[in-house]
Design a protein around this motif. Structure first.
Motif, short mmCIF file in Angstrom:
data_model
loop_
_atom_site.label_atom_id
_atom_site.label_comp_id
_atom_site.label_asym_id
_atom_site.label_seq_id
_atom_site.Cartn_x
_atom_site.Cartn_y
_atom_site.Cartn_z
N SER A 143 -40.51 -10.01 20.18
CA SER A 143 -39.64 -10.33 21.31
C SER A 143 -38.17 -10.01 21.01
CB SER A 143 -39.78 -11.81 21.69
OG SER A 143 -39.49 -12.63 20.57
N GLU A 159 -40.14 -8.62 29.91
CA GLU A 159 -40.57 -9.91 30.44
C GLU A 159 -39.42 -10.53 31.22
OE1 GLU A 159 -41.69 -12.52 27.27
OE2 GLU A 159 -39.86 -12.18 26.13
N PHE A 161 -37.52 -13.69 32.93
CA PHE A 161 -37.39 -15.14 32.75
C PHE A 161 -37.16 -15.81 34.11
CE2 PHE A 161 -35.61 -14.34 28.25
CZ PHE A 161 -36.89 -14.28 27.74
N MET A 188 -34.36 -19.10 25.26
CA MET A 188 -34.55 -18.50 26.59
C MET A 188 -33.68 -19.20 27.63
SD MET A 188 -38.52 -17.40 26.94
CE MET A 188 -39.10 -19.09 26.97
N ARG A 191 -30.10 -17.96 27.36
CA ARG A 191 -29.95 -16.62 27.94
C ARG A 191 -29.94 -16.69 29.46
NH1 ARG A 191 -33.31 -11.28 26.26
NH2 ARG A 191 -32.18 -11.75 24.35
N TYR A 192 -30.84 -17.49 30.02
CA TYR A 192 -30.89 -17.63 31.48
C TYR A 192 -29.60 -18.22 32.02
CZ TYR A 192 -32.81 -18.60 36.11
OH TYR A 192 -33.04 -18.61 37.47
N LEU A 212 -45.01 -22.26 24.26
CA LEU A 212 -44.61 -22.17 25.66
C LEU A 212 -45.73 -22.62 26.60
CD1 LEU A 212 -42.59 -18.83 25.75
CD2 LEU A 212 -41.71 -21.16 25.97
N VAL A 227 -37.27 -22.71 31.47
CA VAL A 227 -37.24 -21.27 31.66
C VAL A 227 -38.44 -20.69 30.92
CG1 VAL A 227 -35.99 -19.13 31.18
CG2 VAL A 227 -34.75 -21.18 31.94
N PRO A 229 -41.31 -17.08 30.63
CA PRO A 229 -41.62 -15.71 31.05
C PRO A 229 -42.49 -15.76 32.31
CG PRO A 229 -42.15 -16.05 28.72
CD PRO A 229 -41.90 -17.41 29.32
N ASN A 254 -36.16 -9.72 29.02
CA ASN A 254 -36.18 -9.48 27.58
C ASN A 254 -37.27 -8.46 27.31
OD1 ASN A 254 -35.43 -10.17 24.76
ND2 ASN A 254 -37.56 -10.81 24.66
#
Length: 284
Positions: A143, A159, A161, A188, A191-192, A212, A227, A229, A254
């Motif tokens: 990833s 992918e 998010f 994640m 990043r979101y 996840l 958040v 994928p 990502n």
């Protein structure tokens, strides 16, 4: 007619459902549906009637299966004979648990039926890439972009998010909503938030669990927001069990990469896995 479409048709005909055929072929259910629809358009006739559970072939599909099935079986036999040498060695393959379970391993089902021996390791990208460089793994689904020297790196897919909550949950104030994450650093989620809201998340996680899929079940239970994928929760979104908390015009993405050592990239068993995953990733 396209040979791949005929193979997909034959798998659906024999399995009696798009989902079961997707498992047999190592494809996603939407990819199987697209191929069947394309063949129907090419032939100008419907092949299946959609039922509450599965599909029923039309009379035309019965005739098509009778005529092409034996030839497809013969081709599969030839392919098996030609690929026996290809899988003389076991492939040691590492990657994140979620992407391996839902994307990579189903895509490799066909190779396993043809003789591929696979040993799978699960973990974080940095650790797996060390194992790859030091010879403990042959391939890694990563990833993060691998930057070590001596690796051949193939981008597979992006992918997306998504910020999700359980249907019926009410979190009018995102700053107060419990956050569910797979790591304390909220990778994640950070990043979101940076991409969509222009800053860091408002607080630390209420729940941290390093899987996840477990995060997904906690969100479905109404514990909070997270958040994820999109591929991981697409079925729950489609079923209305989850809702998107935000729908940005440009959702954060990502890239997933496939990496192997340069000295073995051309080996038949490594090349077969790489080519299969690269082809399957077009439908992920």
């Amino acid at each position: 007619m396209d040979l791949g479409q005929l193979r997909t048709f034959n798998a659906v005909y024999r399995a009696g459902s798009l989902t079961a055929a997707a498992t047999v072929l190592g494809l996603t259910q939407p990819a199987v549906s697209v191929q069947v629809k394309a063949l129907e358009e090419r032939l100008g006739r419907p092949l299946f009637r959609r039922l509450a559970r599965g599909v029923a072939p039309t009379a035309f599909a019965d005739e098509l299966a009778r005529r092409v099935g034996p030839h497809l079986d013969a081709l599969a036999g030839v392919e098996l004979e030609l690929t026996r040498e290809e899988f003389a060695r076991t492939v040691r393959f590492g990657g994140p648990a979620e992407a391996m379970s839902l994307l990579a391993l189903p895509a490799l089902a066909g190779l396993v039926r043809r003789g591929l021996r696979l040993r799978v390791g699960l973990g974080l990208a940095d650790d797996l890439l060390v194992d790859l460089a030091e010879g403990r793994l042959d391939l890694v689904l990563s990833s993060v972009r691998p930057r070590r020297k001596g690796l051949v790196v193939t981008p597979l897919t992006d992918e997306e998010f998504v910020l999700v909550a359980a249907a019926g949950s009410e979190f009018p104030d995102l700053a107060a909503a419990p956050m569910l994450a797979y790591a304390e650093e909220l990778p994640m989620i950070r990043r979101y938030w940076r991409s969509v809201f222009g800053g860091p998340p408002p607080h630390t996680a209420a729940v941290v669990v390093p899987d996840l899929r477990a995060v997904l079940t906690a969100v479905l239970a109404g514990a909070g927001i997270s958040v994820l994928p999109r591929y991981l929760c697409a079925a729950q979104l489609e079923a209305g069990e989850l809702v998107l908390v935000r729908e940005p015009e440009e959702p954060p993405i990502n890239t997933l990469y496939l990496a192997t050592r340069a000295d073995q990239a051309r080996l038949p068993h490594i090349r077969a896995v790489t080519e299969t995953l690269t082809s399957a990733a077009k439908h992920w």
